[in-house]
Motif scaffolding. Structure first.
Motif, PDB file in Angstrom:
ATOM      1  N   SER A  74       0.842  -1.191   0.000  1.00 29.56           N
ATOM      2  CA  SER A  74       0.000   0.000   0.000  1.00 29.56           C
ATOM      3  C   SER A  74       0.880   1.245   0.000  1.00 29.56           C
ATOM      4  CB  SER A  74      -0.885   0.015   1.246  1.00 29.56           C
ATOM      5  OG  SER A  74      -1.455   1.298   1.430  1.00 29.56           O
ATOM      6  N   SER A  83      -3.622  -8.375  -4.245  1.00 30.18           N
ATOM      7  CA  SER A  83      -4.146  -7.404  -5.199  1.00 30.18           C
ATOM      8  C   SER A  83      -4.836  -8.051  -6.398  1.00 30.18           C
ATOM      9  CB  SER A  83      -3.038  -6.466  -5.669  1.00 30.18           C
ATOM     10  OG  SER A  83      -1.984  -7.187  -6.260  1.00 30.18           O
ATOM     11  N   GLU A 159      -7.061  -3.960   3.726  1.00 31.37           N
ATOM     12  CA  GLU A 159      -6.194  -2.794   3.571  1.00 31.37           C
ATOM     13  C   GLU A 159      -7.045  -1.583   3.221  1.00 31.37           C
ATOM     14  OE1 GLU A 159      -3.005  -0.529   3.707  1.00 31.37           O
ATOM     15  OE2 GLU A 159      -2.949  -2.644   4.205  1.00 31.37           O
TER      16      GLU A 159
END
Length: 172
Positions: A74, A83, A159
């Motif tokens: 991140s 991701s 996240e």
């Protein structure tokens, strides 16, 4: 089969997974060895597709499918998070399943569940009673150990900036 397998993984992990078959033009990648896994960096997407060993060499031999994912750090926190991912399924193997009955459908779904298990973070295990064993001896559903691992993966923190936890920079 894909929809059923996605539902099983979502149920076991608690992750919100949605099948969106709208993009049929994205090709599977051949190079799964690069640092990003060779995967399209489109965030939070999993590409599931059918290929031949000529297209994806890892499907050669008795391999019915491959699954994996990549992570990125991140820019806000520096923490690594999942991701994107990909599942490559052997087109010839799945074509033979279509000629079979319910047993073939269940076997195909199990292959996809196994590969999605890799996408969300599970590795192969030595226990032949688990679907995540390197070689399937006829199992068509996750074993108790698989389910414990999938549950634990689903307990991970989202996240900031993910679809589950959108981050508004103006609110910081």
């Amino acid at each position: 089969m894909v929809g059923e397998a996605v539902s099983e993984v979502a149920r076991a992990t608690g992750l919100h997974l949605v099948v969106d078959a709208s993009d049929s033009s994205r090709p599977l990648v051949q190079d799964w060895t690069s640092s990003s896994g060779g995967l399209d960096p489109t965030p939070q997407s999993i590409l599931v597709g059918w290929a031949t060993p000529d297209e994806v060499p890892g499907l050669a031999g008795r391999v019915a499918g491959l699954g994996g994912s990549s992570a990125s750090a991140s820019p806000l926190t520096g923490r690594w998070s999942w991701s994107t991912g990909q599942v490559a399924l052997d087109a010839d193997y799945f074509a033979t399943l279509n000629a079979r009955d319910v047993e073939g459908h269940a076997s195909g779904r199990a292959v996809i569940m196994h590969e999605l298990g890799h996408v969300v973070g599970l590795a192969h295990v030595d226990d032949a009673h688990q679907l995540m064993a390197a070689e399937n001896l006829g199992l068509v559903s996750f074993g108790d150990g698989d389910l414990r691992g999938l549950y634990q993966l689903g307990q991970g923190r989202c996240e900031r900036g993910s679809l589950d936890d959108p981050w508004d920079p103006a609110a910081a």
